[in-house]
Design a protein around this motif. Structure first.
Motif, PDB file in Angstrom:
ATOM      1  N   TRP A 122       4.905   8.453   5.921  1.00 44.42           N
ATOM      2  CA  TRP A 122       4.503   9.788   5.485  1.00 44.42           C
ATOM      3  C   TRP A 122       3.348  10.301   6.323  1.00 44.42           C
ATOM      4  O   TRP A 122       2.428   9.558   6.665  1.00 44.42           O
ATOM      5  N   HIS A 123       3.405  11.585   6.635  1.00 42.79           N
ATOM      6  CA  HIS A 123       2.307  12.282   7.305  1.00 42.79           C
ATOM      7  C   HIS A 123       1.197  12.514   6.280  1.00 42.79           C
ATOM      8  O   HIS A 123       1.472  12.626   5.082  1.00 42.79           O
ATOM      9  N   PRO A 124      -0.094  12.578   6.717  1.00 43.73           N
ATOM     10  CA  PRO A 124      -1.191  12.795   5.765  1.00 43.73           C
ATOM     11  C   PRO A 124      -1.025  14.040   4.893  1.00 43.73           C
ATOM     12  O   PRO A 124      -1.536  14.089   3.777  1.00 43.73           O
ATOM     13  N   SER A 125      -0.298  15.046   5.400  1.00 42.68           N
ATOM     14  CA  SER A 125      -0.116  16.283   4.629  1.00 42.68           C
ATOM     15  C   SER A 125       0.727  16.055   3.382  1.00 42.68           C
ATOM     16  O   SER A 125       0.646  16.821   2.420  1.00 42.68           O
ATOM     17  N   GLY A 126       1.551  14.998   3.373  1.00 38.17           N
ATOM     18  CA  GLY A 126       2.456  14.771   2.263  1.00 38.17           C
ATOM     19  C   GLY A 126       3.663  15.682   2.275  1.00 38.17           C
ATOM     20  O   GLY A 126       4.528  15.599   1.399  1.00 38.17           O
ATOM     21  N   VAL A 127       3.744  16.560   3.273  1.00 36.84           N
ATOM     22  CA  VAL A 127       4.863  17.500   3.389  1.00 36.84           C
ATOM     23  C   VAL A 127       5.848  17.024   4.448  1.00 36.84           C
ATOM     24  O   VAL A 127       7.059  17.197   4.304  1.00 36.84           O
ATOM     25  N   ASP A 128       5.336  16.393   5.494  1.00 41.23           N
ATOM     26  CA  ASP A 128       6.160  15.943   6.608  1.00 41.23           C
ATOM     27  C   ASP A 128       6.184  14.417   6.660  1.00 41.23           C
ATOM     28  O   ASP A 128       5.356  13.743   6.031  1.00 41.23           O
ATOM     29  N   VAL A 129       7.121  13.893   7.447  1.00 44.27           N
ATOM     30  CA  VAL A 129       7.165  12.450   7.702  1.00 44.27           C
ATOM     31  C   VAL A 129       7.021  12.212   9.201  1.00 44.27           C
ATOM     32  O   VAL A 129       7.256  13.110  10.014  1.00 44.27           O
ATOM     33  N   ILE A 130       6.614  10.996   9.551  1.00 43.82           N
ATOM     34  CA  ILE A 130       6.576  10.551  10.937  1.00 43.82           C
ATOM     35  C   ILE A 130       7.761   9.604  11.118  1.00 43.82           C
ATOM     36  O   ILE A 130       7.887   8.617  10.388  1.00 43.82           O
ATOM     37  N   ALA A 131       8.641   9.907  12.057  1.00 42.54           N
ATOM     38  CA  ALA A 131       9.844   9.110  12.265  1.00 42.54           C
ATOM     39  C   ALA A 131       9.884   8.556  13.679  1.00 42.54           C
ATOM     40  O   ALA A 131       9.311   9.139  14.609  1.00 42.54           O
ATOM     41  N   LEU A 132      10.556   7.422  13.830  1.00 42.41           N
ATOM     42  CA  LEU A 132      10.777   6.802  15.135  1.00 42.41           C
ATOM     43  C   LEU A 132      12.210   7.106  15.554  1.00 42.41           C
ATOM     44  O   LEU A 132      13.159   6.679  14.890  1.00 42.41           O
ATOM     45  N   ALA A 133      12.356   7.853  16.655  1.00 41.54           N
ATOM     46  CA  ALA A 133      13.691   8.259  17.101  1.00 41.54           C
ATOM     47  C   ALA A 133      13.677   8.436  18.612  1.00 41.54           C
ATOM     48  O   ALA A 133      12.625   8.695  19.215  1.00 41.54           O
TER      49      ALA A 133
END
Length: 736
Positions: free
Chosen positions: A658-669
């Motif tokens: 999860w991103h700190p904003s809680g709105v977005d995610v961090i993904a590995l692609a």
């Protein structure tokens, strides 16, 4: 396109160009795949970075250099289609080449057969020869600026970029950001005049690396590396490839001469010699045939319109190529005085190093890199264990000063103190050794926590933020017993390590309940902790239990069964999410109420890509999961525990946080070059995303995020570099 030059989304118009996706990022700009709607062709669109647009001189020079580059027309040079600006944002539209950077090819193959390396080198030299005739010096020949297609065609790109940056802003170009100027010529290292010959020297380094998989000069310290380039003789190709033909070695060594006057007089001259070697002819002969043919060849070459003074002053027409090649080669390989002189220097340097280790002075970074891991003293605060290199705003690369050690992020004790496992590289003198270091956010310092030892394994059992302590389990080789240590980190990065026992850490009731403890999660309230372990009642089976210090007994919240992997508690500490093996060896993800008992777990996903490929939202209602779907296609999905819905966020992704904003995610692609990078993905429909990293080697996995969710610690995906990636998620991953 956003004003800051960040990664564009699909169907974003930029003048006449329809932006499709991000291709990469370099020292000056971001590169997009785009469609020129006026001509209907696909192009590579390079847009000047936002932080450089404020430099008017840079913008002007960017246009001048790009226009000069556009005048080049050669089959081995990436073609420039147009140069312009849209809304005050300068751009270059160029040919989009379907191929891989030479750096990626070398990473994949490690060593390239000399026959193919010379074929590639000859094409690079052809491109340089064409540019030099147009009075253009590349200035930054390196593997990353050379593209190789599937059929072996080589393209040179990014002419003049280094000149734009260094001449007007004193900024570092992308290739020098890591402070490792391996491809720079001696004259450039000394800030002397750069000439056409400087490009040829860089070509020699690239050829050396292609053939051997190594560099002619190597050092983990930038200053020491520059000193070597300026003062030391380069290593020989045969040091690494004993069976290399002598003329191939001579051909490469000819480019690596320290003095400009001792290198080929032009790219075309070197191509002439390269052709001879590739045809099986000798590069240097005793008869006058070669000298005569070389003279005829040089006489046939056009004289540059405006020759560079330093070259013409240094070159003596009476000195034939034959004599220069023969004399310089002999001087490198047979000159006894040179060998003796450097031997004396080596002895003196060795004596100085010995005196330092005896206490006359502090150990230098270079001395440390030779002795790293021998004793705890080598890791004291007076030594440089690692070097820090800002790669871009919000992203810093950290390199251990001994390349024989590989880092692996282990976790965070608190919001500012990260822990990193270090493992001796296979085949090195440190193979089999393991240790633990700490890295502090915002403080360019890496400290030893557990000195490298000949251990079978080192495993972090638990991280207790309240005490700033990591509990580490260590097993010595040849022993079935494990020792538990508590490493307490002080605010200045120093640590105190003490032997511990489970009795002291989790109390007597918990200690007496388990035959083995696998993981401890310390909760912030009520002195509670969650323990994963094998109970005495069910040996060989893992369960999850909650204990409270001072209480006489714990409580089972997940019954014993198959092995358990990652576990995470929700912010309000009411539930845990965890991964567990099934009977087929696949990882499944469950949740369970901490206040529950017995059969309380709830299955969320049965297709995890790895044991830790999930992340729980602070609200505990959403869980992002990386799954292996039908046909083993990996993707990141979002589960809503309240609505019982499953939403696809990004395909071809293998990990998520999860991103700190809680709105977005961090993904590995993967990016367009099939190199794994980090992406920011919105959970809001239509789930726009942008690329966060543009690392040449990519990112191995997402790694570990600090307790406050603001800093990410990962590693690059490389077998040859020991690079940690430290990301400020708030700065780098802005809102979509």
């Amino acid at each position: 396109m956003t004003d800051d030059g960040s990664a564009a989304r699909a169907s974003t118009m930029f003048g006449d160009y329809d932006i499709i996706e991000t291709v990469g990022q370099g020292g000056m700009g971001i590169v997009y795949r785009a469609t020129d709607t006026s001509l209907g062709r696909t192009v590579a669109l390079k847009v000047l970075k936002d932080d450089l647009r404020s430099h008017k001189a840079v913008v002007a020079r960017f246009r001048r250099e790009a226009q000069a580059y556009a005048s080049l027309n050669h089959p081995n040079i990436v073609q420039i289609y147009s140069v312009g600006a849209v809304g005050g944002i300068p751009y270059i539209a160029m040919e989009l080449v379907d191929g891989d950077p030479l750096s990626k090819v070398m990473k994949r193959e490690r060593r390239i057969p000399w026959e193919r390396a010379l074929a590639i080198g000859e094409q690079i030299a052809e491109a340089l020869g064409s540019a030099h005739e147009a009075q253009i010096i590349h200035r930054d020949i390196k593997p990353g600026n050379i593209i190789i297609t599937r059929d072996g065609h080589a393209y040179v790109t990014d002419f003049g970029i280094a000149k734009v940056l260094t001449a007007e802003t004193q900024l570092t170009v992308d290739g020098s950001r890591l402070g490792t100027p391996q491809y720079m010529s001696p004259e450039r290292c000394q800030n002397a005049e750069i000439t056409f010959s400087s490009d040829l020297y860089s070509l020699g380094v690239v050829l050396f690396q292609m053939v051997t998989g190594r560099l002619p000069y190597e050092s983990n310290d930038t200053i020491e590396l520059i000193r070597k380039i300026v003062s030391d003789p380069p290593r020989r190709v045969s040091d690494f490839m004993p069976d290399i033909p002598e003329d191939v070695e001579r051909l490469i060594a000819y480019l690596l001469e320290k003095k400009v006057e001792n290198r080929p007089a032009s790219a075309h001259e070197w191509i002439y010699l390269c052709n001879r070697v590739r045809e099986g002819k000798s590069m240097v002969e005793d008869d006058s045939g070669l000298e005569s043919s070389l003279k005829s060849f040089r006489d046939s070459q056009p004289t540059p319109a405006t020759p560079i003074a330093s070259d013409s002053d240094l070159l003596e027409e009476s000195d034939s190529v034959l004599e220069r090649v023969r004399n310089q080669w002999n001087a490198q390989s047979l000159n006894v005085k040179t060998v003796v002189a450097w031997g004396i220097v080596s002895v003196i340097m060795g004596m100085i190093g010995l005196l330092y280790t005896m206490g006359i002075g502090p150990a230098t970074a270079n001395d440390l890199s030779r002795r790293l891991g021998a004793t705890r003293g080598d890791w004291s605060s007076g030594n440089r264990v690692a070097s820090f290199y800002p790669e871009m705003p919000g992203l810093t690369l950290v390199q251990l000063n001994n390349l024989d050690w590989l880092p692996d992020p282990a976790g965070w004790i608190d919001a500012s103190s990260g822990l990193v496992h270090i493992v001796g590289r296979s085949g090195s003198a440190w193979e089999g050794r393991r240790g633990l270091v700490s890295i502090r956010k915002g403080n360019k310092d890496v400290r030893i926590v557990l000195a490298p030892t000949d251990a079978e394994s080192i495993r972090i059992v638990g991280l207790e933020s309240a005490r700033a302590t990591a509990y580490v389990e260590l097993s010595e080789k040849g022993s079935d017993e494990y020792q538990l240590y508590g490493a307490e980190l002080a605010a200045d990065g120093t640590s105190v390590v003490r032997r511990q026992s489970l009795y002291n850490v989790i109390g007597k009731p918990a200690r007496d309940a388990f035959s083995a403890v696998e993981q401890i999660v310390f909760l912030s309230s009520d002195n509670r902790m969650i323990v994963i372990g094998e109970s005495l009642a069910t040996p060989g089976e893992s369960g999850i239990y909650v204990f409270e210090k001072g209480k006489s007994a714990g409580r089972s919240i997940v019954p014993p069964g198959m092995p358990i992997g990652k576990i995470a508690a929700t912010d309000d500490e009411s539930r845990v999410a965890f991964s567990r093996h099934d009977e087929d060896g696949n990882w499944r993800m469950y949740t369970a109420a901490i206040g529950g008992a017995g059969q309380s777990e709830e299955l969320v996903s049965s297709m995890l890509t790895a044991e830790g490929s999930f992340a729980v939202h602070p609200s505990e209602e959403l869980i992002a999961v990386a799954e292996a779907g039908a046909g083993n296609v990996q993707e990141v999905v979002l589960y809503s525990l309240r609505n019982r819905t499953r939403t696809l966020l990004i395909p071809n992704a293998s990990d998520v946080r999860w991103h700190p904003s809680g709105v977005d995610v961090i993904a590995l692609a993967p990016d367009l070059k099939d190199v794994n990078q980090l992406w920011q993905v919105s959970t809001a429909d239509p789930h726009p995303r942008k690329q966060l990293t543009f690392l040449e080697d990519g990112v191995s996995d997402i790694g570990r995020i600090s307790n406050d969710g603001k800093t990410l610690l990962a590693i690059t995906d490389s077998d040859t570099k020991s690079l940690l990636v430290v990301m400020d998620l708030e700065q780098l991953a802005s809102g979509l």
